[in-house]
Design a protein around this motif. Structure first.
Motif, PDB file in Angstrom:
ATOM      1  N   LEU B 204       0.829  -1.205   0.000  1.00  0.00           N
ATOM      2  CA  LEU B 204       0.000   0.000   0.000  1.00  0.00           C
ATOM      3  C   LEU B 204       0.860   1.250   0.000  1.00  0.00           C
ATOM      4  O   LEU B 204       0.552   2.217  -0.701  1.00  0.00           O
ATOM      5  CB  LEU B 204      -0.897   0.000   1.239  1.00  0.00           C
ATOM      6  CG  LEU B 204      -2.108  -0.911   1.143  1.00  0.00           C
ATOM      7  CD1 LEU B 204      -2.843  -0.911   2.461  1.00  0.00           C
ATOM      8  CD2 LEU B 204      -3.026  -0.463   0.029  1.00  0.00           C
ATOM      9  N   LEU B 276      -6.028   6.198   0.068  1.00  0.00           N
ATOM     10  CA  LEU B 276      -4.932   5.216   0.072  1.00  0.00           C
ATOM     11  C   LEU B 276      -4.069   5.403   1.311  1.00  0.00           C
ATOM     12  O   LEU B 276      -3.657   4.442   1.961  1.00  0.00           O
ATOM     13  CB  LEU B 276      -4.075   5.379  -1.182  1.00  0.00           C
ATOM     14  CG  LEU B 276      -4.453   4.566  -2.406  1.00  0.00           C
ATOM     15  CD1 LEU B 276      -3.463   4.836  -3.523  1.00  0.00           C
ATOM     16  CD2 LEU B 276      -4.445   3.075  -2.071  1.00  0.00           C
ATOM     17  N   TYR B 279      -5.745   4.092   4.201  1.00  0.00           N
ATOM     18  CA  TYR B 279      -5.615   2.638   4.177  1.00  0.00           C
ATOM     19  C   TYR B 279      -4.303   2.239   4.871  1.00  0.00           C
ATOM     20  O   TYR B 279      -4.269   1.344   5.720  1.00  0.00           O
ATOM     21  CB  TYR B 279      -5.623   2.185   2.720  1.00  0.00           C
ATOM     22  CG  TYR B 279      -5.950   0.737   2.457  1.00  0.00           C
ATOM     23  CD1 TYR B 279      -5.967  -0.215   3.466  1.00  0.00           C
ATOM     24  CD2 TYR B 279      -6.226   0.315   1.151  1.00  0.00           C
ATOM     25  CE1 TYR B 279      -6.266  -1.541   3.188  1.00  0.00           C
ATOM     26  CE2 TYR B 279      -6.524  -0.997   0.866  1.00  0.00           C
ATOM     27  CZ  TYR B 279      -6.535  -1.925   1.883  1.00  0.00           C
ATOM     28  OH  TYR B 279      -6.816  -3.227   1.605  1.00  0.00           O
ATOM     29  N   ILE B 357     -11.019  -7.939  11.753  1.00  0.00           N
ATOM     30  CA  ILE B 357     -10.413  -8.180  10.435  1.00  0.00           C
ATOM     31  C   ILE B 357     -11.495  -8.218   9.366  1.00  0.00           C
ATOM     32  O   ILE B 357     -11.361  -7.600   8.300  1.00  0.00           O
ATOM     33  CB  ILE B 357      -9.596  -9.492  10.448  1.00  0.00           C
ATOM     34  CG1 ILE B 357      -8.279  -9.302  11.202  1.00  0.00           C
ATOM     35  CG2 ILE B 357      -9.330  -9.984   9.043  1.00  0.00           C
ATOM     36  CD1 ILE B 357      -7.256  -8.452  10.465  1.00  0.00           C
ATOM     37  N   VAL B 358     -12.567  -8.896   9.681  1.00  0.00           N
ATOM     38  CA  VAL B 358     -13.656  -8.965   8.696  1.00  0.00           C
ATOM     39  C   VAL B 358     -14.199  -7.571   8.422  1.00  0.00           C
ATOM     40  O   VAL B 358     -14.387  -7.173   7.273  1.00  0.00           O
ATOM     41  CB  VAL B 358     -14.782  -9.897   9.221  1.00  0.00           C
ATOM     42  CG1 VAL B 358     -15.932  -9.918   8.238  1.00  0.00           C
ATOM     43  CG2 VAL B 358     -14.240 -11.296   9.449  1.00  0.00           C
ATOM     44  N   GLN B 361     -11.742  -5.604   6.342  1.00  0.00           N
ATOM     45  CA  GLN B 361     -11.704  -5.971   4.929  1.00  0.00           C
ATOM     46  C   GLN B 361     -12.920  -5.424   4.192  1.00  0.00           C
ATOM     47  O   GLN B 361     -12.794  -4.895   3.094  1.00  0.00           O
ATOM     48  CB  GLN B 361     -11.630  -7.495   4.770  1.00  0.00           C
ATOM     49  CG  GLN B 361     -10.356  -8.122   5.308  1.00  0.00           C
ATOM     50  CD  GLN B 361      -9.117  -7.781   4.512  1.00  0.00           C
ATOM     51  OE1 GLN B 361      -9.159  -6.911   3.643  1.00  0.00           O
ATOM     52  NE2 GLN B 361      -8.010  -8.438   4.813  1.00  0.00           N
ATOM     53  N   GLU B 362     -14.076  -5.549   4.830  1.00  0.00           N
ATOM     54  CA  GLU B 362     -15.272  -5.051   4.156  1.00  0.00           C
ATOM     55  C   GLU B 362     -15.228  -3.542   3.990  1.00  0.00           C
ATOM     56  O   GLU B 362     -15.522  -3.002   2.932  1.00  0.00           O
ATOM     57  CB  GLU B 362     -16.525  -5.468   4.951  1.00  0.00           C
ATOM     58  CG  GLU B 362     -16.938  -6.883   4.621  1.00  0.00           C
ATOM     59  CD  GLU B 362     -17.966  -7.427   5.594  1.00  0.00           C
ATOM     60  OE1 GLU B 362     -18.401  -6.675   6.494  1.00  0.00           O
ATOM     61  OE2 GLU B 362     -18.311  -8.609   5.454  1.00  0.00           O
ATOM     62  N   LYS B 364     -12.632  -1.647   3.876  1.00  0.00           N
ATOM     63  CA  LYS B 364     -11.619  -1.217   2.918  1.00  0.00           C
ATOM     64  C   LYS B 364     -12.052  -1.486   1.487  1.00  0.00           C
ATOM     65  O   LYS B 364     -11.755  -0.707   0.589  1.00  0.00           O
ATOM     66  CB  LYS B 364     -10.282  -1.913   3.218  1.00  0.00           C
ATOM     67  CG  LYS B 364      -9.545  -1.280   4.351  1.00  0.00           C
ATOM     68  CD  LYS B 364      -9.313   0.203   4.067  1.00  0.00           C
ATOM     69  CE  LYS B 364      -9.304   0.998   5.360  1.00  0.00           C
ATOM     70  NZ  LYS B 364      -9.508   2.440   5.137  1.00  0.00           N
ATOM     71  N   THR B 365     -12.753  -2.606   1.300  1.00  0.00           N
ATOM     72  CA  THR B 365     -13.259  -2.869  -0.040  1.00  0.00           C
ATOM     73  C   THR B 365     -14.181  -1.733  -0.473  1.00  0.00           C
ATOM     74  O   THR B 365     -14.097  -1.240  -1.595  1.00  0.00           O
ATOM     75  CB  THR B 365     -14.014  -4.207  -0.083  1.00  0.00           C
ATOM     76  OG1 THR B 365     -13.126  -5.228   0.357  1.00  0.00           O
ATOM     77  CG2 THR B 365     -14.499  -4.524  -1.486  1.00  0.00           C
ATOM     78  N   LEU B 366     -15.001  -1.301   0.467  1.00  0.00           N
ATOM     79  CA  LEU B 366     -15.907  -0.198   0.170  1.00  0.00           C
ATOM     80  C   LEU B 366     -15.129   1.099  -0.067  1.00  0.00           C
ATOM     81  O   LEU B 366     -15.305   1.775  -1.093  1.00  0.00           O
ATOM     82  CB  LEU B 366     -16.888  -0.029   1.339  1.00  0.00           C
ATOM     83  CG  LEU B 366     -17.929   1.078   1.186  1.00  0.00           C
ATOM     84  CD1 LEU B 366     -18.825   0.805  -0.013  1.00  0.00           C
ATOM     85  CD2 LEU B 366     -18.760   1.199   2.450  1.00  0.00           C
ATOM     86  N   ILE B 368     -11.963   1.647  -0.770  1.00  0.00           N
ATOM     87  CA  ILE B 368     -11.094   1.641  -1.937  1.00  0.00           C
ATOM     88  C   ILE B 368     -11.937   1.614  -3.213  1.00  0.00           C
ATOM     89  O   ILE B 368     -11.583   2.232  -4.216  1.00  0.00           O
ATOM     90  CB  ILE B 368     -10.111   0.453  -1.860  1.00  0.00           C
ATOM     91  CG1 ILE B 368      -9.114   0.689  -0.718  1.00  0.00           C
ATOM     92  CG2 ILE B 368      -9.374   0.224  -3.154  1.00  0.00           C
ATOM     93  CD1 ILE B 368      -8.300   1.970  -0.849  1.00  0.00           C
ATOM     94  N   GLY B 369     -13.053   0.922  -3.134  1.00  0.00           N
ATOM     95  CA  GLY B 369     -13.960   0.921  -4.285  1.00  0.00           C
ATOM     96  C   GLY B 369     -14.388   2.335  -4.626  1.00  0.00           C
ATOM     97  O   GLY B 369     -14.348   2.739  -5.790  1.00  0.00           O
ATOM     98  N   ILE B 370     -14.735   3.102  -3.596  1.00  0.00           N
ATOM     99  CA  ILE B 370     -15.126   4.491  -3.831  1.00  0.00           C
ATOM    100  C   ILE B 370     -13.944   5.282  -4.376  1.00  0.00           C
ATOM    101  O   ILE B 370     -14.080   6.045  -5.339  1.00  0.00           O
ATOM    102  CB  ILE B 370     -15.648   5.137  -2.523  1.00  0.00           C
ATOM    103  CG1 ILE B 370     -16.969   4.484  -2.131  1.00  0.00           C
ATOM    104  CG2 ILE B 370     -15.831   6.627  -2.703  1.00  0.00           C
ATOM    105  CD1 ILE B 370     -17.444   4.846  -0.746  1.00  0.00           C
ATOM    106  N   PHE B 372     -11.428   4.192  -6.031  1.00  0.00           N
ATOM    107  CA  PHE B 372     -11.209   3.798  -7.423  1.00  0.00           C
ATOM    108  C   PHE B 372     -12.222   4.460  -8.327  1.00  0.00           C
ATOM    109  O   PHE B 372     -11.893   4.943  -9.413  1.00  0.00           O
ATOM    110  CB  PHE B 372     -11.310   2.284  -7.568  1.00  0.00           C
ATOM    111  CG  PHE B 372     -10.095   1.555  -7.079  1.00  0.00           C
ATOM    112  CD1 PHE B 372      -8.882   2.212  -6.943  1.00  0.00           C
ATOM    113  CD2 PHE B 372     -10.145   0.204  -6.776  1.00  0.00           C
ATOM    114  CE1 PHE B 372      -7.754   1.544  -6.504  1.00  0.00           C
ATOM    115  CE2 PHE B 372      -9.022  -0.482  -6.336  1.00  0.00           C
ATOM    116  CZ  PHE B 372      -7.830   0.193  -6.191  1.00  0.00           C
ATOM    117  N   HIS B 373     -13.447   4.471  -7.855  1.00  0.00           N
ATOM    118  CA  HIS B 373     -14.491   5.087  -8.656  1.00  0.00           C
ATOM    119  C   HIS B 373     -14.183   6.568  -8.880  1.00  0.00           C
ATOM    120  O   HIS B 373     -14.292   7.072  -9.996  1.00  0.00           O
ATOM    121  CB  HIS B 373     -15.846   4.929  -7.973  1.00  0.00           C
ATOM    122  CG  HIS B 373     -16.968   5.566  -8.734  1.00  0.00           C
ATOM    123  ND1 HIS B 373     -17.424   5.046  -9.917  1.00  0.00           N
ATOM    124  CD2 HIS B 373     -17.682   6.689  -8.486  1.00  0.00           C
ATOM    125  CE1 HIS B 373     -18.384   5.823 -10.367  1.00  0.00           C
ATOM    126  NE2 HIS B 373     -18.566   6.831  -9.525  1.00  0.00           N
TER     127      HIS B 373
END
Lengths: 651, 404
Positions: B204, B276, B279, B357-358, B361-362, B364-366, B368-370, B372-373
């Motif tokens: 990262l 980022l 993150y 952790i779960v 991860q969820e 961060k997926t959200l 980072i998805g944003i 990225f978008h």
């Protein structure tokens, strides 16, 4: 021109990283079997090739539907055609041609760039006249100098194969190839600059004094090959020079280049005086002579110094009087000034273009690095994935990484094209050198005319002075001659008197015989006789002295006559010199006029072509930017669409 | 900046459920950064607005003024009290003094602080925190007192705190790499997590470095375009006629695009680079939690060891029927309780961490998805604007060349 060479390096650099990125496999499904591909991709990044994985080339990419060029176009067209700028086919070809070479070897791209540059230049010349010359420089070969060098193998050089295709009737054929070395090109350039003074002759590639080791490095040779090809192509694009005998000989004649390698070094050094008669230079005596005439009082003492000072002051005078003479052509001066401003702006623009290209390259490179970083991250997340959310994220990352790498590639391609178009600025900057040298041809021709004029006037004044001096001498001679004449007259009179006296003496002697008996008369006769003898003797001595005087006078006057003759000879020589100088002057004036005419024609041509070139530069630049920006926009738009779920989810 | 603020507050309220009356919600907005004080003493204060229906809170809306060190106080308190939970990271102190009061830095920090509070507010455990309530509600003086009353290591200045944080980090790495402590957890699953966390941070950090560079490149390209535009305009002035006009239009377009690029650079910094970086910080926060886990584990092991010794000792005493048996037994029982407590603490950390952790991860997926978008959207928009700007020149150039 340095800029161009730098770009050469940059391009080379670009290709290496380009391959690196191309070799990355981006688009497999993210299941187990793709890991090996990823791993091979990774190993190519770290440049540590795994012994088992073959050297990575972008072969697998071929069956990747996203990266193959044709399907890319297919994908692109339905999406974009409604909002994309619909180029006529010719533009599309120009803009998108690099895609054809995407999977080709690194050189393919470079060549295509050159081809298009070349064809552009040629198309321009083709539009101005129907004849074309297409010149390719290829196949550099190292050769051994045949000279009797003491060190064997010390002198090697590189020759290039120069292939010409043409339909110009003057060439009397359509295809030639000759081998030439760089020295020959220098010779060609020198001959051209001598024969075509006042023309904007495209500048020759730099000599680049480098160590011999560097000289034979592959990239140097390649760089030079490209530069030579560009140079020759530009020469062939010049409307006058392309028909020149020199170029024709250079391109056609097999074996050794028959052009003379050097003209007289001295005359080339005195550039302004190239066409001057020799006797005016290198003979200080004739130059010193007038100085001696003008300044006899200082004679001999520190002559050299005085002479130098004189020359300097004369030069200074010229410096001072230069502007009024140059001003004579107002229109030309205006154009020259405008051109100077233009040049300044051009160099500024060219510099900015370079930094723009640099910035574009940087952003592309960084985009690529970002892509690579995300590819690594994708691989990492995929390998370590424990939760579904990680896999989803990895898939998103892969999309972004793919888009970033593609965008990076587009930036790079766009940049290569931008370099190509903005290179026009560089070329014109290079051309400004030619313009400068053409202008300096003109001013040096003007200087020659001025030199000759002043030379002429000094010669004339010398001739006048000499004539005046000799006419004075003639005056003196005349009086001397008159004296001689008078003396001669005296001698004649005296001789008359003498002969008269001799006659009287003879007559008296006869009478003496007649009157022998007359004793009375004897005494007086004797005394008469002795007195007559005395008269004769006196007259004789007088005569001899007169003769010696006349002789002396004659010798003296003949001496004077001799001096006069040499002086007259000198005057005649001077007159001859003046005539020759006048010829030289009129020749120089003609040359100057010719150069002026050439300057004017070339200026017009430059303006015409500049307009054309700049327009095509702008158009090319803009279309290229549009084309690639659209592609990049497309890539990102796809990713944005794919990731749009997140914003909906969160809002 | 205004748009960003509204966007932020929108996404801030996003954490709150749709029907506020029915479900408990806690929405926080950080706004209006103001520079206070002078010279070295100068600092930025923020307005922190809380909207909630939690019964523990004084009312539905509360506005307080807070400064960065208050946020640090909150983070440290939470870290102390909620072992095993990944405390949302704070933005770092400005490393470079001269950027400390640049509007860009302030805005970036404001955004990061907003995210920090909303992360806490949306965390099922942390949102119940008493310290959060204090932070969100008490007046400035009380806050300042609380901050200065802190004892121990947290009484120190923020700069020292950073150092401590770093010490903890290096200790963590020592612990995890097994340099210092022989006592270490060694379940393969946890090993994997450790490995993952450390590798992730490196990856990262690299991505973030390039992202930051990309922002810089956008600015540089913008600057180059502006300079290029100026130069081209001047060159056009030499031409005069229609060609000159074409030049100057190209120059103007370049300058316009330069501004767009600068805007995009800002957008990229806020919406892509900062997430980022966040993150990376989050991963560092995980590492801090890991250090706590290692400490708890060590403590548990040490206690177990001591208990074992005490047990042997007690057995001995029992055999010799010493008078000290009673005393020793009490001591043993106390120790045993302590050991059980330590084990429980450690197990709580383990349990919380696996949940965290779960969540992480969820989340961060959200996030980072944003991000990225936003990246893709921004890039696409910019590229489209570039294409449009240049495209508008083509007809003019065509007309110009047609006249030639």
């Amino acid at each position: 021109m340095m800029g161009f060479e730098n770009q050469g390096f940059e391009e080379a650099h670009l290709f290496s990283s380009r391959q690196e990125i191309q070799s990355l496999v981006l688009d497999e499904p993210l299941d187990g079997k793709s890991f090996s591909d990823y791993r091979s991709a990774m190993s190519s990044i770290s440049e540590a090739h795994h012994p088992l994985s073959p050297p990575i080339v972008g072969i697998e990419v071929d069956d990747d539907p996203l990266l193959s060029p044709s399907s890319y176009m297919d994908r692109r067209n339905p999406n974009v055609s409604e909002n994309s700028y619909l180029e006529p086919p010719s533009y599309a070809d120009v803009v998108f041609s690099p895609f054809g070479n995407e999977n080709g070897e690194a050189n393919g791209f470079e060549n295509s760039t050159h081809d298009s540059v070349k064809s552009e230049i040629i198309s321009r010349s083709a539009s101005s006249s129907s004849g074309y010359i297409k010149i390719a420089v290829s196949n550099p070969v190292k050769e051994q100098e045949i000279s009797n060098s003491l060190v064997p193998g010390g002198n090697t050089y590189v020759t290039y194969l120069i292939t010409t295709r043409t339909n110009i009737p003057e060439f009397g054929g359509s295809e030639y190839s000759v081998r030439r070395r760089f020295k020959d090109v220098v010779t060609l350039a020198d001959r051209l600059s001598e024969s075509y003074r006042g023309f904007f002759i495209p500048p020759r590639p730099d000599k680049n004094v480098v160590e011999s080791q560097v000289m034979h490095k592959q990239e140097f040779v390649e760089q030079r090959r490209v530069a030579l090809e560009k140079y020759l192509t530009r020469l062939a694009a010049h409307p006058v020079i392309k028909k020149s005998e020199e170029l024709k000989v250079f391109l056609q004649v097999q074996g050794k280049l028959p052009l003379p390698t050097t003209t007289d070094v001295a005359s080339r050094m005195l550039d302004g005086a190239v066409k001057l008669p020799k006797q005016l230079f290198g003979e200080p005596a004739t130059v010193v002579a007038p100085h001696e005439v003008v300044q006899p009082a200082k004679g001999g003492r520190d002559l050299l110094r005085i002479f130098k000072e004189l020359k300097q002051s004369v030069a200074n005078d010229w410096g001072g009087s230069k502007p009024p003479v140059v001003e004579e052509d107002k229109e030309f001066l205006e154009k020259k000034e405008k051109l100077q401003v233009f040049e300044q702006q051009l160099s500024n623009a060219s510099q900015q273009a370079e930094s723009l290209v640099k910035a574009q390259q940087d952003i592309g490179e960084t985009m690529g690095q970002l892509g690579l970083a995300f590819i690594k991250l994708t691989k990492f997340e995929t390998e370590e994935a424990m939760y579904n959310s990680q896999r989803i994220r990895a898939a998103d990352m892969k999309r972004v990484a793919t888009a970033a790498v593609k965008a990076s590639r587009f930036y790079r391609e766009s940049n290569a094209q931008t370099v190509k178009y903005l290179d026009t600025l560089h070329e014109y900057l290079g051309l400004m050198l030619a313009v400068h040298s053409a202008f300096s041809d003109r001013s040096s021709a003007l200087l020659t005319v001025q030199t000759l004029l002043s030379e002429l006037s000094s010669l004339q004044s010398r001739a006048e002075k000499l004539e005046v001096a000799s006419s004075k001498i003639f005056g003196g001679d005349r009086s001397r001659i008159r004296k001689i004449e008078e003396l001669k007259e005296t001698i004649r009179v005296t001789e008359d008197a003498k002969s008269c006296a001799v006659r009287e003496y003879e007559r008296i002697k006869d009478t003496l015989h007649e009157y022998l008996g007359l004793m009375l008369a004897v005494h007086s006769a004797f005394s008469d006789r002795s007195s007559a003898l005395l008269t004769v003797q006196t007259l004789l001595s007088e005569l001899s002295s007169l003769q010696s005087r006349a002789e002396k006078l004659e010798v003296a006057s003949s001496k004077i006559f001799g001096g006069d003759r040499s002086r007259i000879r000198k005057i005649e020589e001077l007159k001859e010199t003046i005539r020759v100088t006048e010829d030289a002057k009129s020749c120089a004036v003609r040359e100057y006029e010719r150069i002026k005419e050439n300057n004017r024609n070339e200026l017009e041509r430059l303006e015409r072509e500049r307009r054309h070139d700049f327009l095509s530069m702008l158009k090319g630049f803009v279309i290229n930017q549009v084309g690639y920006a659209e592609k990049i926009a497309n890539e990102w738009a796809n990713v944005a669409e794919e990731t749009s779920g997140y914003t909906k989810e969160s809002s | 900046m205004a748009t960003i603020t509204t966007q932020r507050s929108l996404s801030g309220s996003s954490q709150s459920p749709r029907s506020p009356s029915a479900q408990p919600f806690l929405g926080i907005t950080v706004t209006d950064p103001v520079k206070l004080g002078n010279g070295v003493q100068a600092y930025i204060s923020y307005r922190v607005i809380t909207k909630t229906n939690f019964p523990e809170y004084q009312g539905p809306e509360k506005i307080v003024i807070r400064r960065y060190s208050d946020f640090v106080w909150l983070r440290d308190r939470l870290f102390e009290k909620y072992k095993g939970i990944f405390i949302p990271p704070l933005p770092e102190k400005s490393a470079v003094e001269k950027f400390r009061f640049s509007s860009e830095f302030i805005e970036m920090r404001r955004q990061a602080l907003d995210i920090f509070l909303n992360r806490i507010a949306s965390h099922p455990e942390l949102r119940q925190s008493e310290d959060l309530r204090t932070f969100l509600q008490v007046d400035e003086e009380t806050m300042e007192r609380a901050r200065s009353q802190e004892t121990g290591i947290f009484k120190k200045k923020p700069a020292d705190l950073m150092q401590i944080f770093k010490d903890v980090q290096s200790k963590v790495s020592d612990v995890v790499l097994g340099k210092e402590k022989p006592l270490e957890e060694s379940s393969p699953e946890y090993e994997k997590l450790k490995h993952y966390t450390f590798e992730l941070e490196d990856h990262l950090a690299e991505a973030q470095k390039h992202a930051f560079r990309l922002v810089k490149r956008h600015r540089e390209l913008g600057q180059s375009l502006a300079d290029f535009g100026k130069a081209i305009k001047l060159l056009g002035a030499c031409e005069g006629n229609s060609l000159g006009k074409a030049f100057s239009e190209l120059g103007s377009k370049s300058e316009t695009l330069s501004i767009k690029l600068q805007k995009e650079a800002h957008h990229l910094l806020m919406k892509f680079e900062e997430p980022l970086k966040d993150y990376v910080r989050a991963v560092q926060s995980i590492k801090a939690t890991m250090a706590e886990r290692a400490n708890a584990f060590k403590h548990q092991c040490e206690l177990a060891e001591t208990i074992k010794l005490k047990e042997i000792n007690l057995d001995k005493l029992m055999l010799t029927r010493s008078d000290k048996v009673g005393e020793a037994e009490i001591e043993y029982r106390e120790l045993k309780a302590e050991g059980e407590e330590a084990t429980r603490r450690f197990e709580t950390i383990v349990r919380l961490m696996s949940e965290e952790i779960v969540r992480f991860q969820e989340q961060k997926t959200l996030d980072i998805g944003i991000a990225f978008h936003e990246l893709a959207k921004g890039q696409a928009q910019m590229a489209n604007e570039i294409a449009d700007a240049w495209r508008s020149l083509i007809p003019k150039l065509e007309a110009c060349s047609a006249r030639t």
